[in-house]
Motif scaffolding. Structure first.
Motif, PDB file in Angstrom:
ATOM      1  N   ALA A 163      -0.654  17.159  -2.572  1.00 14.18           N
ATOM      2  CA  ALA A 163      -0.246  15.990  -1.796  1.00 14.18           C
ATOM      3  C   ALA A 163       1.259  15.759  -1.911  1.00 14.18           C
ATOM      4  O   ALA A 163       1.941  15.455  -0.922  1.00 14.18           O
ATOM      5  CB  ALA A 163      -1.022  14.751  -2.260  1.00 14.18           C
ATOM      6  N   LEU A 164       1.787  15.919  -3.117  1.00 14.11           N
ATOM      7  CA  LEU A 164       3.229  15.736  -3.319  1.00 14.11           C
ATOM      8  C   LEU A 164       4.050  16.738  -2.519  1.00 14.11           C
ATOM      9  O   LEU A 164       5.124  16.415  -2.017  1.00 14.11           O
ATOM     10  CB  LEU A 164       3.560  15.871  -4.807  1.00 14.11           C
ATOM     11  N   ASP A 204      -5.776  11.421   1.954  1.00 21.83           N
ATOM     12  CA  ASP A 204      -5.947  10.120   1.311  1.00 21.83           C
ATOM     13  C   ASP A 204      -4.996   9.960   0.122  1.00 21.83           C
ATOM     14  O   ASP A 204      -4.461   8.873  -0.114  1.00 21.83           O
ATOM     15  CB  ASP A 204      -7.389   9.958   0.832  1.00 21.83           C
ATOM     16  N   LEU A 205      -4.803  11.039  -0.615  1.00 21.55           N
ATOM     17  CA  LEU A 205      -3.899  10.977  -1.766  1.00 21.55           C
ATOM     18  C   LEU A 205      -2.449  10.834  -1.314  1.00 21.55           C
ATOM     19  O   LEU A 205      -1.651  10.147  -1.963  1.00 21.55           O
ATOM     20  CB  LEU A 205      -4.061  12.231  -2.629  1.00 21.55           C
ATOM     21  N   LEU A 206      -2.104  11.470  -0.208  1.00 19.60           N
ATOM     22  CA  LEU A 206      -0.756  11.340   0.339  1.00 19.60           C
ATOM     23  C   LEU A 206      -0.473   9.888   0.704  1.00 19.60           C
ATOM     24  O   LEU A 206       0.611   9.354   0.411  1.00 19.60           O
ATOM     25  CB  LEU A 206      -0.617  12.246   1.563  1.00 19.60           C
ATOM     26  N   GLU A 207      -1.445   9.238   1.314  1.00 20.83           N
ATOM     27  CA  GLU A 207      -1.296   7.821   1.659  1.00 20.83           C
ATOM     28  C   GLU A 207      -1.105   6.973   0.403  1.00 20.83           C
ATOM     29  O   GLU A 207      -0.292   6.047   0.374  1.00 20.83           O
ATOM     30  CB  GLU A 207      -2.522   7.348   2.432  1.00 20.83           C
ATOM     31  N   LYS A 208      -1.830   7.314  -0.653  1.00 19.93           N
ATOM     32  CA  LYS A 208      -1.704   6.561  -1.900  1.00 19.93           C
ATOM     33  C   LYS A 208      -0.318   6.755  -2.522  1.00 19.93           C
ATOM     34  O   LYS A 208       0.275   5.790  -3.046  1.00 19.93           O
ATOM     35  CB  LYS A 208      -2.790   7.014  -2.884  1.00 19.93           C
ATOM     36  N   LEU A 209       0.217   7.962  -2.460  1.00 21.30           N
ATOM     37  CA  LEU A 209       1.558   8.212  -2.979  1.00 21.30           C
ATOM     38  C   LEU A 209       2.603   7.355  -2.266  1.00 21.30           C
ATOM     39  O   LEU A 209       3.505   6.787  -2.899  1.00 21.30           O
ATOM     40  CB  LEU A 209       1.919   9.695  -2.820  1.00 21.30           C
ATOM     41  N   TYR A 210       2.485   7.251  -0.954  1.00 24.82           N
ATOM     42  CA  TYR A 210       3.429   6.422  -0.202  1.00 24.82           C
ATOM     43  C   TYR A 210       3.252   4.944  -0.539  1.00 24.82           C
ATOM     44  O   TYR A 210       4.241   4.203  -0.573  1.00 24.82           O
ATOM     45  CB  TYR A 210       3.266   6.653   1.303  1.00 24.82           C
ATOM     46  N   ASP A 211       2.022   4.509  -0.785  1.00 24.34           N
ATOM     47  CA  ASP A 211       1.791   3.121  -1.194  1.00 24.34           C
ATOM     48  C   ASP A 211       2.511   2.844  -2.514  1.00 24.34           C
ATOM     49  O   ASP A 211       3.188   1.815  -2.664  1.00 24.34           O
ATOM     50  CB  ASP A 211       0.296   2.863  -1.375  1.00 24.34           C
ATOM     51  N   TRP A 212       2.339   3.730  -3.482  1.00 27.24           N
ATOM     52  CA  TRP A 212       2.990   3.536  -4.777  1.00 27.24           C
ATOM     53  C   TRP A 212       4.506   3.551  -4.638  1.00 27.24           C
ATOM     54  O   TRP A 212       5.199   2.778  -5.297  1.00 27.24           O
ATOM     55  CB  TRP A 212       2.549   4.631  -5.745  1.00 27.24           C
ATOM     56  N   ASP A 213       5.014   4.444  -3.801  1.00 26.23           N
ATOM     57  CA  ASP A 213       6.458   4.551  -3.598  1.00 26.23           C
ATOM     58  C   ASP A 213       7.016   3.230  -3.044  1.00 26.23           C
ATOM     59  O   ASP A 213       8.066   2.759  -3.493  1.00 26.23           O
ATOM     60  CB  ASP A 213       6.750   5.718  -2.659  1.00 26.23           C
ATOM     61  N   ARG A 214       6.309   2.638  -2.085  1.00 31.95           N
ATOM     62  CA  ARG A 214       6.747   1.355  -1.511  1.00 31.95           C
ATOM     63  C   ARG A 214       6.682   0.254  -2.555  1.00 31.95           C
ATOM     64  O   ARG A 214       7.577  -0.612  -2.621  1.00 31.95           O
ATOM     65  CB  ARG A 214       5.889   1.002  -0.297  1.00 31.95           C
ATOM     66  N   GLN A 215       5.626   0.254  -3.352  1.00 33.95           N
ATOM     67  CA  GLN A 215       5.499  -0.775  -4.379  1.00 33.95           C
ATOM     68  C   GLN A 215       6.632  -0.685  -5.394  1.00 33.95           C
ATOM     69  O   GLN A 215       7.161  -1.723  -5.829  1.00 33.95           O
ATOM     70  CB  GLN A 215       4.142  -0.615  -5.089  1.00 33.95           C
ATOM     71  N   LEU A 216       7.037   0.508  -5.768  1.00 31.42           N
ATOM     72  CA  LEU A 216       8.150   0.665  -6.692  1.00 31.42           C
ATOM     73  C   LEU A 216       9.442   0.145  -6.103  1.00 31.42           C
ATOM     74  O   LEU A 216      10.299  -0.403  -6.821  1.00 31.42           O
ATOM     75  CB  LEU A 216       8.303   2.151  -7.071  1.00 31.42           C
ATOM     76  N   GLY A 217       9.592   0.269  -4.790  1.00 28.75           N
ATOM     77  CA  GLY A 217      10.797  -0.231  -4.119  1.00 28.75           C
ATOM     78  C   GLY A 217      10.886  -1.737  -4.110  1.00 28.75           C
ATOM     79  O   GLY A 217      11.971  -2.296  -3.938  1.00 28.75           O
TER      80      GLY A 217
END
Length: 219
Positions: A163-164, A204-217
């Motif tokens: 996914a990464l 689905d994992l790719l979507e989760k990675l982007y969610d986490w990335d936004r949350q960190l921002g």
């Protein structure tokens, strides 16, 4: 559903269909039926209709193939197992056709189609195992069907590097790529949210990675 004669080409993915005027078998258009059901319900209480439609389709060869190769929305390990097992019941008749998936350049066998569309399931749930695509899909479906939360967590972590590799514009890549960070965030998910990614599907994992990335921002 009409019977597809042996040797016919079936378009599985819309990306491989640029000649809409050409008479051809278009498996991907099963999604249009689902969209029509949603519109008929005015988009109210659509999930029971979706589940009933899928359950009906899985009892047919082409419906089983559609849901195995074109998963809709975040898919749990349990539902993915149902989809793969439905497909495996129709394995022999589905071998009689040829398939276009995401390219016009190559007509695929059933084995090649499943490798192109469901390699993530085999990599996440039976990594390093030898055998035919059929054998590995059977193994993956069996493990998904009986998976505990911990089993799914380990499958997800195995599939995260893939996914990464598809996430090209993460602002906090070093953080979200850390397996310890991933395990912490996945462990903290509520049961429903975890179920949505428990199949370890790459999308689905790719979507989760982007969610986490936004949350960190936003921290």
């Amino acid at each position: 559903m009409l019977e597809v004669p042996p040797g016919e080409v079936v378009v599985v993915h819309e990306l491989a269909d640029f000649q809409h005027e050409r008479p051809v078998w278009r498996l991907y258009m099963l999604a249009d039926v689902l969209g029509g059901l949603y519109e008929a319900l005015s988009w109210h209480n659509v999930f029971p209709a979706r589940d009933a439609y899928e359950a009906f389709c899985r009892e047919t060869a082409w419906g089983a193939l559609y849901f195995a190769t074109s998963p809709t929305g975040p898919v749990s390990a349990e539902r993915t197992a149902l989809r793969l097992r439905a497909l495996l019941r129709f394995w022999e008749p589905l071998q009689s056709a040829r398939y276009l998936f995401k390219s016009l350049e190559e007509v695929l066998t059933l084995e090649e189609l499943m490798r192109a569309s469901c390699d993530w399931a085999m990599e996440a749930w039976c990594p390093g195992e030898e055998g035919s695509v059929l054998v590995r899909l059977e193994s993956a479906a069996k493990r998904m069907a009986r998976a505990t939360r911990e089993d799914s967590l380990e499958a997800i972590l195995r599939q995260m590097p893939q996914a990464l590799s598809l996430a090209g514009d993460l602002k906090h890549r070093d953080v979200v790529a850390d397996p310890a960070f991933q395990r912490e965030r996945l462990t903290a998910l509520d049961p429903v949210s975890f179920e949505h990614v428990s199949g370890a599907c790459t999308a689905d994992l790719l979507e989760k990675l982007y969610d986490w990335d936004r949350q960190l921002g936003h921290q």
